[in-house]
Design a protein around this motif. Structure first.
Motif, mmCIF file in Angstrom:
data_model
loop_
_atom_site.group_PDB
_atom_site.id
_atom_site.type_symbol
_atom_site.label_atom_id
_atom_site.label_comp_id
_atom_site.label_asym_id
_atom_site.label_seq_id
_atom_site.Cartn_x
_atom_site.Cartn_y
_atom_site.Cartn_z
ATOM 1 N N THR A 40 0.440 -1.359 0.080
ATOM 2 C CA THR A 40 -0.092 0.136 -0.155
ATOM 3 C C THR A 40 0.618 1.246 -0.051
ATOM 4 O OG1 THR A 40 -0.346 -0.044 1.913
ATOM 5 C CG2 THR A 40 -1.907 -0.979 0.577
ATOM 6 N N GLY A 41 2.066 1.534 0.710
ATOM 7 C CA GLY A 41 2.366 2.537 1.034
ATOM 8 C C GLY A 41 3.985 2.090 0.752
ATOM 9 N N VAL A 42 5.361 2.885 1.381
ATOM 10 C CA VAL A 42 6.425 2.983 1.305
ATOM 11 C C VAL A 42 6.754 1.896 2.029
ATOM 12 C CG1 VAL A 42 7.099 5.495 1.072
ATOM 13 C CG2 VAL A 42 6.026 4.811 3.214
ATOM 14 N N SER A 43 6.570 1.066 3.529
ATOM 15 C CA SER A 43 6.812 0.121 3.765
ATOM 16 C C SER A 43 6.529 -1.116 3.580
ATOM 17 C CB SER A 43 6.308 0.053 5.169
ATOM 18 O OG SER A 43 5.046 0.323 5.612
ATOM 19 N N ASP A 44 6.911 -1.640 2.978
ATOM 20 C CA ASP A 44 6.494 -2.889 2.750
ATOM 21 C C ASP A 44 5.850 -4.031 3.548
ATOM 22 O OD1 ASP A 44 6.203 -5.801 1.004
ATOM 23 O OD2 ASP A 44 8.400 -5.479 0.702
ATOM 24 N N ALA A 45 4.535 -4.311 3.044
ATOM 25 C CA ALA A 45 4.100 -4.916 3.864
ATOM 26 C C ALA A 45 4.208 -6.260 4.193
ATOM 27 C CB ALA A 45 2.741 -5.733 3.378
ATOM 28 N N ASN A 46 5.062 -7.270 3.157
ATOM 29 C CA ASN A 46 5.451 -8.519 3.362
ATOM 30 C C ASN A 46 6.495 -8.657 3.724
ATOM 31 O OD1 ASN A 46 2.899 -8.938 1.241
ATOM 32 N ND2 ASN A 46 4.067 -7.691 0.236
ATOM 33 N N SER A 47 7.382 -7.513 4.239
ATOM 34 C CA SER A 47 8.682 -7.487 5.564
ATOM 35 C C SER A 47 8.659 -6.929 6.843
ATOM 36 C CB SER A 47 9.458 -6.349 4.314
ATOM 37 O OG SER A 47 9.777 -7.373 3.318
ATOM 38 N N VAL A 48 7.189 -7.557 7.454
ATOM 39 C CA VAL A 48 6.748 -6.444 8.495
ATOM 40 C C VAL A 48 7.080 -8.162 9.324
ATOM 41 C CG1 VAL A 48 5.810 -5.045 8.278
ATOM 42 C CG2 VAL A 48 4.601 -7.506 8.425
ATOM 43 N N VAL A 49 7.344 -7.427 10.474
ATOM 44 C CA VAL A 49 7.849 -8.578 11.681
ATOM 45 C C VAL A 49 6.222 -8.266 12.779
ATOM 46 C CG1 VAL A 49 8.753 -9.718 13.522
ATOM 47 C CG2 VAL A 49 10.088 -9.260 11.223
ATOM 48 N N VAL A 50 5.788 -9.540 13.246
ATOM 49 C CA VAL A 50 4.802 -8.571 14.386
ATOM 50 C C VAL A 50 4.834 -9.637 15.418
ATOM 51 C CG1 VAL A 50 1.921 -8.729 14.611
ATOM 52 C CG2 VAL A 50 3.338 -8.911 11.930
ATOM 53 N N ALA A 51 5.100 -9.374 16.841
ATOM 54 C CA ALA A 51 5.145 -9.986 17.600
ATOM 55 C C ALA A 51 4.249 -9.380 19.008
ATOM 56 C CB ALA A 51 6.521 -9.527 18.476
ATOM 57 N N PRO A 52 3.785 -10.270 20.264
ATOM 58 C CA PRO A 52 3.369 -9.827 21.195
ATOM 59 C C PRO A 52 3.902 -8.155 21.590
ATOM 60 C CG PRO A 52 3.617 -11.969 22.095
ATOM 61 C CD PRO A 52 4.557 -11.615 20.203
ATOM 62 N N ILE A 53 2.463 -7.400 22.356
ATOM 63 C CA ILE A 53 2.552 -6.533 21.997
ATOM 64 C C ILE A 53 3.431 -6.127 23.575
ATOM 65 C CG2 ILE A 53 0.158 -6.109 22.967
ATOM 66 C CD1 ILE A 53 0.786 -2.558 22.219
ATOM 67 N N SER A 54 2.988 -7.324 24.551
ATOM 68 C CA SER A 54 4.243 -6.907 25.899
ATOM 69 C C SER A 54 5.081 -7.036 25.472
ATOM 70 C CB SER A 54 2.929 -7.782 26.466
ATOM 71 O OG SER A 54 3.341 -9.255 25.578
ATOM 72 N N ARG A 55 5.700 -8.071 24.980
ATOM 73 C CA ARG A 55 7.378 -8.474 24.719
ATOM 74 C C ARG A 55 7.956 -7.671 24.085
ATOM 75 N NH1 ARG A 55 11.616 -10.289 26.279
ATOM 76 N NH2 ARG A 55 10.145 -11.442 26.946
ATOM 77 N N VAL A 56 7.273 -6.285 22.680
ATOM 78 C CA VAL A 56 8.170 -5.558 21.850
ATOM 79 C C VAL A 56 8.444 -4.493 23.332
ATOM 80 C CG1 VAL A 56 7.376 -3.875 19.982
ATOM 81 C CG2 VAL A 56 6.645 -6.781 19.663
ATOM 82 N N GLN A 57 7.324 -4.364 24.390
ATOM 83 C CA GLN A 57 7.220 -3.237 24.984
ATOM 84 C C GLN A 57 8.630 -3.124 25.657
ATOM 85 O OE1 GLN A 57 3.456 -2.791 26.261
ATOM 86 N NE2 GLN A 57 3.137 -0.323 25.426
ATOM 87 N N ARG A 58 8.610 -4.426 26.444
ATOM 88 C CA ARG A 58 9.122 -5.003 27.386
ATOM 89 C C ARG A 58 11.202 -4.709 26.486
ATOM 90 N NH1 ARG A 58 8.898 -10.418 30.713
ATOM 91 N NH2 ARG A 58 6.762 -9.519 31.533
ATOM 92 N N SER A 59 10.562 -5.532 25.806
ATOM 93 C CA SER A 59 12.135 -5.716 24.457
ATOM 94 C C SER A 59 12.769 -4.009 24.304
ATOM 95 C CB SER A 59 12.426 -6.673 24.350
ATOM 96 O OG SER A 59 12.070 -7.720 24.617
#
Ligand code: ATP
Ligand code: MG
Lengths: 409, 271
Positions: free
Chosen positions: A199-218
């Protein structure tokens, strides 16, 4: 003079000077083809954008931290009266029992690098969110499965990765169950996203999705979150949902919209607004292409005009002879009208054929979609130009006394 | 339709023996058997200081079946007069009756019809349409006259045969000699069987052999009763005519008859 005779003498006029006729034909053809094709490209790209946006779904709202578009940082430092948009706020919004809200999906995003045993580090954007991210947004699980609410509670080191990233990190085998390093920390790949159109500038097929708690903690810390996607009960309820969300958020964030000194701690956009923005940008793109097309039609028209004017000047003497032999003004006009109309129509039809053929091919990544009205428009304008400049000087010559026309040149 | 009022300046420059009716102020009767009647014709080109008076009051009557030659020095107004006679131009002043009809009262469509059916015009410079065959050129007046295709072809071939070009019908003007082109032009002038054949220096661009051919054709036309008006510089050409008028500085200065009306050259027999 009969119609057949008029046609015959027009045909004779056309074939008598093949170079002139083919130049006229070419000018009209190029003009018409350019108009139709350029408008088709503009239309095609705007349709493409609209398709992308409808894929996003129209029953969602996006709540962003900050008072404008794209400000992930939340409220300004000097602003102490309002609170930030945090995960806690998102959870309380979700638990508020709003009638038109189905789900609240909090998201934090950050940029970092990932690597695997098979591949070097590449930078990606990491999204920390909850499992309903995959049901509410356009990101869908392709293979494997989503992380669970329990993973969120445990801040588990599990990730879902985009399809492009998966083949990049694991060129040979499946990425499922493998371990990747996210900024040095090992995570297990539990799922791979279905391929999305970008859809835009960032490639939606190159993302990494993780639990929000883990991302916030780390990585991001427990401060403000960047966005929340709110799913309304239906696309008709989006406005109602927006009202409810705003009331609760104002209360939670202690923000009074009527207080002019306070800065809004969040902004809500719905997909309709996004759609409108994109549609209008696509529109202006089409207008731009249309302008270019109009110019090429004009240039083609001037070419035709030029040829026609030269022709008639050349043939004023012929008109004089014909008048001396008893041709009436309508007979001469008829001949020149049919000549000009035949030439420009033929050129125009060829132009349409070329344009329709050209529209079969992708041009610069866009599949042109021919606009219905562009065909008669381009054809009409070019024929009108050709006929006018073919007939107008002929009409002037035909209005002369025969001797005037005979004496010219 | 016959004109009854006459605007005449009466400023005839020379003797005009057959100018019936003369320049009287009273309404003129249409001269019996007159095909062309000019009264007080003036033609002025341009305006103000640049104005050129090409014709300064011409009175002339040409009877049916006559063979008239117009002579005079260059710039005297011969072509100007001829263009008026052929309805290719309109006089600034005066009255022109063609077959008793005042030409100035005709609209564009009627004028076209007159040019098409009553007048056959032969130009000094041929004026054939290039890129059209001799046959197509000769057919052209018939096209505008609304004659059907088959009949048209028959008449055009007949006319081309008359001028001795039966074997050149499919040649384009570029592929014909000057004399042949002029004969095509004559065939084109004759094909509609016009009452009057007007020729402006038809032999001006031709050698003596072609000149003889063309004059022979014109002579044969008088025998079948066509009215002919021809402009020429050459006395030999003028000698073919039954009547010779001279023009100088826009005035008619002499009018002389070689032989009686209706008599043909050589045998003098009436038709
Ligand atoms: N269209 C015009 N505009 C201005 N003056 C003209 C025009 N046509 C003719 N004249 C002038 O009118 C006068 C008569 O011209 P015309 O052509 O009738 O002469 P002519 O007798 O036919 O001469 P020639 O024997 O050389 O053909 C000349 O002085 C000429 O310059
Ligand atoms: Mg002349």
């Amino acid at each position: 003079m009969t119609v057949i005779e008029t046609l015959r003498s027009a045909f004779r006029g056309i074939t008598a000077n093949k170079l002139r006729s083919s130049l006229t034909l070419l000018g009209v053809m190029i003009g018409v083809a350019a108009v139709i094709l350029l408008l088709a490209v503009g239309n095609g790209s705007s349709q493409q954008i609209n398709n992308l946006i409808t894929q996003l779904g129209t029953n969602t709202l996006t709540v962003r931290a900050g008072s404008g578009f794209g400000f992930g940082g939340g409220t300004t430092a000097t602003d102490t009266s309002t609170k930030k948009l945090t995960l806690d706020v998102a959870n309380r919004l979700a638990d508020a029992g709003l009638g038109h809200v189905d789900a609240v999906v909090p998201q934090v995003t950050t940029s970092l690098t990932v690597s695997s045993t098979n591949a070097n580090e590449t930078s990606v954007s990491l999204v920390g969110t909850t499992p309903n991210y995959f049901t509410v947004t356009t990101a869908k699980i392709g293979t494997g499965e989503s992380f669970t609410q329990a993973d969120v509670a445990d801040a588990a080191k599990v990730v879902i990765i985009g399809s492009t990233l998966a083949t990049e990190l694991f060129p040979t085998g499946s990425a499922l169950g493998k371990s990747i390093s996210v900024d040095g920390t090992p995570f297990t790949v539990v799922g791979i996203l279905a391929t999305q159109s970008s859809t835009g500038v960032s490639d939606a097929n190159s993302v990494v999705v993780a639990p929000i708690s883990r991302v916030q903690r780390s990585y991001t810390g427990f401060g403000a979150i960047s966005t929340m996607t709110v799913e309304a009960t239906s696309s008709a309820d989006v406005a109602a949902a927006q009202g409810e969300v705003e009331v609760v958020l104002n209360q939670l964030l202690k923000y009074n919209p009527s207080d002019t000194t306070a800065t809004a701690p969040y902004t809500v956009t719905d997909q309709t607004a996004l759609l409108q923005t994109a549609a209008s940008s696509a529109q202006s793109f089409t207008v731009l292409l249309g302008a270019v097309a109009a110019i090429s039609l004009l240039v083609g028209g001037i070419g035709v005009t030029n040829v026609m004017l030269v022709t008639v000047t050349e043939r004023t003497r012929e008109i004089g002879i014909r008048k001396a032999l008893g041709a009436t003004r309508p007979a001469i006009l008829g001949q020149f009208l049919v000549e000009a109309a035949t030439l420009t129509l033929l050129g125009g039809v060829l132009g349409v054929v070329v344009a329709l053929f050209g529209a079969q091919f992708e041009i610069n990544g866009t599949q042109p979609v021919v606009l219905g009205y562009s065909v008669p428009l381009a054809l009409g304008v070019s024929v009108a130009i050709g006929v006018f400049f073919g007939v107008y000087p002929a009409a002037r010559a035909a209005a002369m006394r025969p001797i005037q026309a005979l004496r010219s040149i | 339709m016959s004109a009854t009022t006459v605007v005449s300046t009466g400023s005839t420059g020379g003797s005009s023996s057959t100018s019936a009716g003369g320049a009287t102020a009273a309404p003129l009767e249409h001269v019996a058997d007159a095909v062309l009647e000019l009264r007080g014709i003036r033609q002025t080109y341009g305006t103000g200081e640049a104005a050129v008076e090409a014709l300064r009051g011409i009175d002339l009557v040409v009877t049916r079946g006559d063979y008239l030659a117009i002579m005079g020095p260059s710039g005297s107004g011969k072509s100007t007069l001829m263009n008026l006679l052929g309805c290719l131009d309109i006089a600034s002043e005066g009255q022109y009756l063609l077959g008793g009809v005042d030409v100035s009262s005709l609209d564009d469509r009627q004028l076209a019809k007159v040019r098409n059916q009553q007048i056959g015009f032969v130009f000094q410079s041929f004026n054939l349409i290039p890129r059209m065959t001799a046959l197509a050129n000769v057919e052209l007046p018939l096209v505008y006259g609304g004659v059907k295709s088959a009949e048209r072809k028959r008449l055009a071939l007949e006319a081309l045969d008359l001028v001795g070009l039966a074997d050149r019908v499919d040649h384009r003007p570029q592929a014909l000699s000057g004399g042949q082109q002029q004969r095509v032009a004559i065939a084109r002038a004759l094909v509609t069987s016009p009452t009057i054949v007007l020729a402006d220096e038809p032999t001006g661009n031709l050698d003596s052999q072609s000149t003889d051919d063309v004059l022979g054709i014109l002579d044969s036309l008088t025998k079948v009763g066509r009215t002919i008006v021809v402009i020429t510089h050459e006395n030999t050409v003028g000698a073919h005519a039954a009547r010779v008028i001279s023009i100088r500085d826009g005035h008619l200065v002499s009018d002389r008859r070689n032989r009686p009306l209706g008599a043909t050259r050589g045998n003098g027999a009436a038709v």
